[in-house]
Design a protein around this motif. Structure first.
Motif, PDB file in Angstrom:
ATOM      1  N   ILE A 146      21.211  57.872  82.898  1.00 50.39           N
ATOM      2  CA  ILE A 146      19.973  58.646  82.742  1.00 50.39           C
ATOM      3  C   ILE A 146      19.509  58.624  81.293  1.00 50.39           C
ATOM      4  O   ILE A 146      18.313  58.521  81.000  1.00 50.39           O
ATOM      5  CB  ILE A 146      20.183  60.091  83.235  1.00 50.39           C
ATOM      6  CG1 ILE A 146      20.407  60.096  84.748  1.00 50.39           C
ATOM      7  CG2 ILE A 146      18.984  60.971  82.872  1.00 50.39           C
ATOM      8  CD1 ILE A 146      20.789  61.440  85.311  1.00 50.39           C
ATOM      9  N   GLY A 147      20.472  58.689  80.358  1.00 49.53           N
ATOM     10  CA  GLY A 147      20.123  58.610  78.945  1.00 49.53           C
ATOM     11  C   GLY A 147      19.491  57.277  78.597  1.00 49.53           C
ATOM     12  O   GLY A 147      18.565  57.209  77.782  1.00 49.53           O
ATOM     13  N   ALA A 148      19.994  56.206  79.221  1.00 47.70           N
ATOM     14  CA  ALA A 148      19.410  54.881  78.978  1.00 47.70           C
ATOM     15  C   ALA A 148      17.987  54.813  79.514  1.00 47.70           C
ATOM     16  O   ALA A 148      17.091  54.253  78.873  1.00 47.70           O
ATOM     17  CB  ALA A 148      20.282  53.811  79.628  1.00 47.70           C
ATOM     18  N   LEU A 149      17.762  55.396  80.683  1.00 45.55           N
ATOM     19  CA  LEU A 149      16.412  55.390  81.252  1.00 45.55           C
ATOM     20  C   LEU A 149      15.448  56.234  80.424  1.00 45.55           C
ATOM     21  O   LEU A 149      14.261  55.915  80.330  1.00 45.55           O
ATOM     22  CB  LEU A 149      16.456  55.915  82.690  1.00 45.55           C
ATOM     23  CG  LEU A 149      17.102  55.008  83.738  1.00 45.55           C
ATOM     24  CD1 LEU A 149      17.187  55.720  85.074  1.00 45.55           C
ATOM     25  CD2 LEU A 149      16.326  53.703  83.877  1.00 45.55           C
ATOM     26  N   SER A 150      15.965  57.309  79.826  1.00 50.56           N
ATOM     27  CA  SER A 150      15.093  58.180  79.032  1.00 50.56           C
ATOM     28  C   SER A 150      14.600  57.510  77.759  1.00 50.56           C
ATOM     29  O   SER A 150      13.670  58.003  77.119  1.00 50.56           O
ATOM     30  CB  SER A 150      15.827  59.477  78.677  1.00 50.56           C
ATOM     31  OG  SER A 150      16.933  59.217  77.832  1.00 50.56           O
ATOM     32  N   SER A 151      15.226  56.385  77.391  1.00 51.07           N
ATOM     33  CA  SER A 151      14.748  55.651  76.220  1.00 51.07           C
ATOM     34  C   SER A 151      13.459  54.885  76.506  1.00 51.07           C
ATOM     35  O   SER A 151      12.795  54.403  75.585  1.00 51.07           O
ATOM     36  CB  SER A 151      15.827  54.669  75.734  1.00 51.07           C
ATOM     37  OG  SER A 151      16.111  53.694  76.733  1.00 51.07           O
ATOM     38  N   ILE A 152      13.114  54.771  77.794  1.00 52.08           N
ATOM     39  CA  ILE A 152      11.847  54.138  78.173  1.00 52.08           C
ATOM     40  C   ILE A 152      10.742  55.178  78.026  1.00 52.08           C
ATOM     41  O   ILE A 152      10.706  56.173  78.761  1.00 52.08           O
ATOM     42  CB  ILE A 152      11.904  53.614  79.624  1.00 52.08           C
ATOM     43  CG1 ILE A 152      13.076  52.640  79.781  1.00 52.08           C
ATOM     44  CG2 ILE A 152      10.590  52.943  79.997  1.00 52.08           C
ATOM     45  CD1 ILE A 152      13.282  52.163  81.205  1.00 52.08           C
TER      46      ILE A 152
END
Length: 208
Positions: A146-152
């Motif tokens: 989820i943290g990786a997706l929030s970088s988008i």
């Protein structure tokens, strides 16, 4: 204890308030307590004690409730221990700043919710997956994903509502209405939903 020692040795004098040291001391609890909560449930299957437990207490929902209650008690013990260590650290540091021991009543409730929800989330994940390794891996892997997706940037605002990071706000400051909404959404997704799935699976699982 280690976090408190590091805070006192390496932190700035402004960080040596009881409020800040306790917040730091609760971070390891928020990481480790869910693992204990997972094992509290999954051990029934890995140690093959489920047959005995359910034979003694046929109403399986009572056992789930008992495990949740045990988790809540352990979470409160962890909070009390963290508060004791934080108080000792604050007393030893003895910072020459104002409001060293000031601690809002509302923040006490938030800390209690943080410790209790950490255990409850672990119990919920354990009940949903009923296997130690997958539950522990998923508990740590999901926030990373989820943290990786929030970088988008285009979806970051939406994705943040699905992560568990908002629970850390409970130990930092008194929450606003918007922040409370996000915390409640987090608890619904990370605690209530897995617990509902786990209760459904456990009450219907064949013990043969």
């Amino acid at each position: 204890m280690l976090v408190v020692v590091i805070t006192v040795i390496a932190g700035h004098e402004d960080d040596w308030t009881f409020r800040n040291i306790l917040g730091n001391a609760l971070v390891p609890a928020g990481i480790l307590l869910p693992v204990v909560g997972i094992l509290l449930v999954t051990s029934e299957w890995s140690q093959r004690t489920a047959l005995v437990s359910f034979a003694l207490v046929p109403v399986r929902t009572r056992l789930i409730a008992a495990k949740m209650l045990a988790g809540v008690v352990l979470g409160m013990i962890a909070l009390a221990f963290a508060a004791l260590i934080a108080a000792l650290g604050t007393a030893i540091a003895s910072p020459d700043i104002a409001h060293v021991w000031t601690f809002p009543v509302g923040l006490v409730g938030q800390d209690v919710l943080y410790a209790v929800s950490a255990m409850a989330i672990g119990v919920a994940f354990g009940a949903a997956l009923q296997a130690s390794a997958p539950a522990i891996v998923l508990y740590f892997a999901l926030p990373t994903a989820i943290g990786a997706l929030s970088s988008i940037r285009s979806i970051s605002g939406t994705v943040e509502w699905f992560g568990s990071g908002s629970l850390e706000w409970l130990t930092q400051n008194l929450l606003s209405g918007h922040e409370w909404t996000q915390v409640l959404v987090t608890l619904a997704l990370w605690m209530a939903l897995p617990l509902a799935i786990g209760t459904w699976r456990i009450t219907r699982r064949d013990l043969s």
